[in-house]
Structures are given as C-alpha cells and as structure tokens.
Enzyme design. Structure first.
Site, mmCIF file in Angstrom:
data_model
loop_
_atom_site.group_PDB
_atom_site.id
_atom_site.type_symbol
_atom_site.label_atom_id
_atom_site.label_comp_id
_atom_site.label_asym_id
_atom_site.label_seq_id
_atom_site.Cartn_x
_atom_site.Cartn_y
_atom_site.Cartn_z
ATOM 1 N N SER A 139 -17.684 -36.434 34.434
ATOM 2 C CA SER A 139 -18.374 -37.563 35.051
ATOM 3 C C SER A 139 -17.405 -38.209 36.035
ATOM 4 C CB SER A 139 -18.737 -38.577 33.957
ATOM 5 O OG SER A 139 -19.148 -39.810 34.511
ATOM 6 N N TYR A 152 -17.091 -43.478 26.125
ATOM 7 C CA TYR A 152 -17.572 -42.518 27.135
ATOM 8 C C TYR A 152 -16.460 -42.189 28.132
ATOM 9 C CZ TYR A 152 -20.799 -40.474 30.584
ATOM 10 O OH TYR A 152 -21.440 -39.627 31.454
HETATM 11 P P1 NAD Z 1 -29.881 -36.439 29.033
HETATM 12 O O1 NAD Z 1 -29.966 -37.477 27.967
HETATM 13 O O2 NAD Z 1 -31.073 -36.177 29.895
HETATM 14 O O3 NAD Z 1 -29.409 -35.050 28.406
HETATM 15 C C1 NAD Z 1 -28.482 -34.980 27.385
HETATM 16 C C2 NAD Z 1 -28.737 -33.694 26.676
HETATM 17 O O4 NAD Z 1 -27.847 -33.602 25.561
HETATM 18 C C3 NAD Z 1 -30.161 -33.601 26.121
HETATM 19 O O5 NAD Z 1 -30.634 -32.279 26.253
HETATM 20 C C4 NAD Z 1 -29.964 -33.948 24.646
HETATM 21 O O6 NAD Z 1 -30.957 -33.369 23.829
HETATM 22 C C5 NAD Z 1 -28.606 -33.346 24.414
HETATM 23 N N1 NAD Z 1 -27.913 -33.862 23.231
HETATM 24 C C6 NAD Z 1 -27.696 -35.154 22.886
HETATM 25 N N2 NAD Z 1 -27.078 -35.201 21.702
HETATM 26 C C7 NAD Z 1 -26.895 -33.919 21.298
HETATM 27 C C8 NAD Z 1 -26.342 -33.329 20.142
HETATM 28 N N3 NAD Z 1 -25.850 -34.062 19.139
HETATM 29 N N4 NAD Z 1 -26.345 -31.974 20.053
HETATM 30 C C9 NAD Z 1 -26.882 -31.213 21.041
HETATM 31 N N5 NAD Z 1 -27.418 -31.720 22.153
HETATM 32 C C10 NAD Z 1 -27.434 -33.074 22.270
HETATM 33 O O7 NAD Z 1 -28.611 -36.847 29.914
HETATM 34 P P2 NAD Z 1 -28.046 -36.260 31.299
HETATM 35 O O8 NAD Z 1 -28.006 -37.404 32.230
HETATM 36 O O9 NAD Z 1 -28.715 -35.016 31.685
HETATM 37 O O10 NAD Z 1 -26.530 -35.963 30.863
HETATM 38 C C11 NAD Z 1 -26.002 -34.667 30.692
HETATM 39 C C12 NAD Z 1 -24.482 -34.729 30.839
HETATM 40 O O11 NAD Z 1 -24.159 -35.190 32.140
HETATM 41 C C13 NAD Z 1 -23.810 -35.680 29.855
HETATM 42 O O12 NAD Z 1 -22.588 -35.117 29.411
HETATM 43 C C14 NAD Z 1 -23.557 -36.906 30.718
HETATM 44 O O13 NAD Z 1 -22.465 -37.645 30.250
HETATM 45 C C15 NAD Z 1 -23.264 -36.254 32.046
HETATM 46 N N6 NAD Z 1 -23.436 -37.166 33.197
HETATM 47 C C16 NAD Z 1 -24.669 -37.700 33.504
HETATM 48 C C17 NAD Z 1 -24.787 -38.518 34.626
HETATM 49 C C18 NAD Z 1 -26.104 -39.126 35.040
HETATM 50 O O14 NAD Z 1 -26.147 -39.959 35.951
HETATM 51 N N7 NAD Z 1 -27.229 -38.740 34.461
HETATM 52 C C19 NAD Z 1 -23.648 -38.837 35.386
HETATM 53 C C20 NAD Z 1 -22.421 -38.259 35.027
HETATM 54 C C21 NAD Z 1 -22.330 -37.430 33.942
#
Ligand code: NAD
Length: 257
Positions: A139, A152
């Site tokens: 991130s 985080y």
């Molecule tokens: P999201 O909530 O849409 O997806 C998260 C995924 O992780 C989902 O498929 C969920 O089912 C899964 N998950 C959660 N807990 C779990 C567990 N215990 N075991 C297995 N799977 C699990 O979120 P996202 O925004 O798609 O985030 C995905 C990644 O990207 C994360 O690591 C997040 O930190 C990172 N990220 C997101 C953003 C953003 O703006 N959305 C920015 C930077 C980084």
C-alpha cells in the site's frame, strides 16, 4: 505475453483488488486459484466463470489467511504455485492507546504473517518448477503513514521489508519478489462509500471524490483494479525478470508529495 501453463494463487480474491488481479492474470493465460475465508457456492462459481471467460482453469480454495496452517494448506492444496499474489488484507482505524489488542493481532496475521506462510510453502514449488513470481500487495501505507492506522501501516511496512528479504534469498534463481503499493483504489467497497459521503458533506460525486476521498492522491483519480492487475501481469513478464526486491507505486503521485 502469455502466462499459459502457469498457476497463479491470489489470496483474498473473491472481491476488490484480488479479484481484479485474478482476472488480469487469467486474461494473460494463467490458471487461477481464487481464495477467501468463506466457502459459498458463489465463490466457486466466480472462479469457474473466470475460467470459462478466459479459457483457463479457475479454482476456488477456502483458507483463512489469519491462520498460518491454512495459509500453507492453500498452497499445498493448489498443488502448483508459479505466481503468488499476497493480497488479503483488512483495516481498522483507531488511536494507538485504545486500539484493541485482538484487532492488532488479526491485522498483523492477515496483512503480514500470511505472506510469510504462503511464501514459505510456495518457494519449494517455484524452485521445483524453475520459475516463480511473488507479488505482494502492500500500500502507499507501506511507504508512508497516516494517524489511527497503526496496525495497517506497521503490517504494510512489514510487507515491503519481507518482500526485500524474499528477493535477496531468491536473487540468483529465476524467481522475483516485488510489492505493489496502491494509493486509493476504486473497489466496490470504496464505491459504496461515495453516496454516504455525498450526503454527509452535502457535495456532488465529483467534489466528494476530489476534496474528501482523494485529498492525498494528487492525480485526483482512483486507481482501478484493472490497473493493479496490469501491474501484476507486467511483474510476471520477461521484461520484469530483473525487477526484484522493489516496490511499484500505483498511487497517482501520493508518495511523491
Ligand atoms: P476488499 O475488502 O475488497 O478485499 C479483501 C479481500 O481479502 C476479500 O476478498 C476478502 O474476502 C479477503 N479476506 C479478508 N480477510 C481474509 C481472511 N482472513 N482470509 C482470506 N481472505 C480474507 O479490499 P481491497 O480494497 O480489494 O484490498 C485488497 C488488498 O489491497 C488489501 O491488502 C489492502 O490492504 C490493499 N490495498 C487496498 C487499497 C484500496 O484503496 N482499496 C489501497 C491500498 C492497498
């Protein structure tokens, strides 16, 4: 470029960025293994649908990334792992002095330790296959900080450090390890927040996005899950064979500020 014949495992991929990355890897020809902690018919149907759409094998394997043994079992059950995308992640926003201990431990487990367990289980398979790509979804918070996101930010900085160690331990092998550092990405979860924010701030959609949600993103545009997927595909390409142990920011200039 074709990833035909490669097996890609993407943790936390039944929604958001993980799903977007899985779709782009499948579009490039990889067989994909989707994952989350649920085991619903729709999870399996989603994987099968991606398989049909792109003419690859799409499987779904349930594993809870908060549990080390399930992280390792995911890789073992998949049977092959040429591409590992550590994506599963959760967030909690609260000051350090009241931050719940259980929540701290859960965020460190899912956002950081899961990558250690999956990588440990995947490396022997990559070595056996003579090729491997590890892509960790960190991130902008793996490189910078914000208040109230202690677990985080610590976990994501940890992912960046772990990525460097993985790269050094595999440096002389045809295996690379890199971290993608997204800024604010337009996932269904983020999209769903926009109407509420419009009401709370009495602003139109464009103003909420510009002034409230993307204050730290100089481009004033969200990154998309397709762009994240495209970056992952690039890191799996021959052009990226000498890119290892580094981070690629997809953040509209956030970390340039
Ligand atoms: P999201 O909530 O849409 O997806 C998260 C995924 O992780 C989902 O498929 C969920 O089912 C899964 N998950 C959660 N807990 C779990 C567990 N215990 N075991 C297995 N799977 C699990 O979120 P996202 O925004 O798609 O985030 C995905 C990644 O990207 C994360 O690591 C997040 O930190 C990172 N990220 C997101 C953003 C953003 O703006 N959305 C920015 C930077 C980084």
């Amino acid at each position: 470029m074709s990833l035909k014949g490669k097996t890609a495992i993407i943790t936390g991929s039944n929604s958001g960025i993980g799903l977007g990355v899985a779709r782009e890897l499948a579009r490039a020809g990889a067989d994909v293994v989707l994952n989350s902690f649920t085991d619903r018919d729709e999870d399996h149907a989603l994987a099968a649908e991606i398989g049909r759409e792109f003419g690859v094998t799409g499987r779904y394997i349930k594993a809870d990334m908060s549990k080390g043994e399930e992280c390792r079992a995911l890789i073992e059950q998949a049977g092959a792992c040429d591409i590992l995308v550590n994506n599963a992640g959760i967030q909690h926003v609260e000051p350090i002095d009241t931050f719940p201990v259980d929540t701290w431990n859960r965020i460190i487990a899912i956002n950081l330790s899961s990558a250690f367990h999956t990588t440990a289980a995947a490396l022997p398979l990559m070595r056996k296959a003579g090729w491997g790509r590890i892509v960790n979804i960190a991130s902008a918070h793996g490189l910078t900080a914000s208040p109230f996101k202690s677990a985080y930010v610590a976990a994501k900085h940890g992912v960046v450090g772990f990525t460097k160690v993985t790269a050094l331990e595999t440096a002389e092998e045809p295996i690379t390890a890199n971290a993608i550092c997204p800024g604010y990405v337009l996932t269904p979860l983020v999209e769903a927040q926009i109407p509420d924010q419009m009401k709370v701030h009495d602003m139109d959609r464009e103003t909420v996005i510009r002034e409230v949600m993307l204050t730290r993103q100089p481009s004033k545009q969200f990154a998309t899950v397709e762009q994240l997927g495209g970056t992952a595909v690039f890191l799996c390409s021959e052009a990226a064979a000498q890119i290892t142990g580094t981070t690629i920011s997809v953040d509209g200039g956030w970390t340039a500020l």
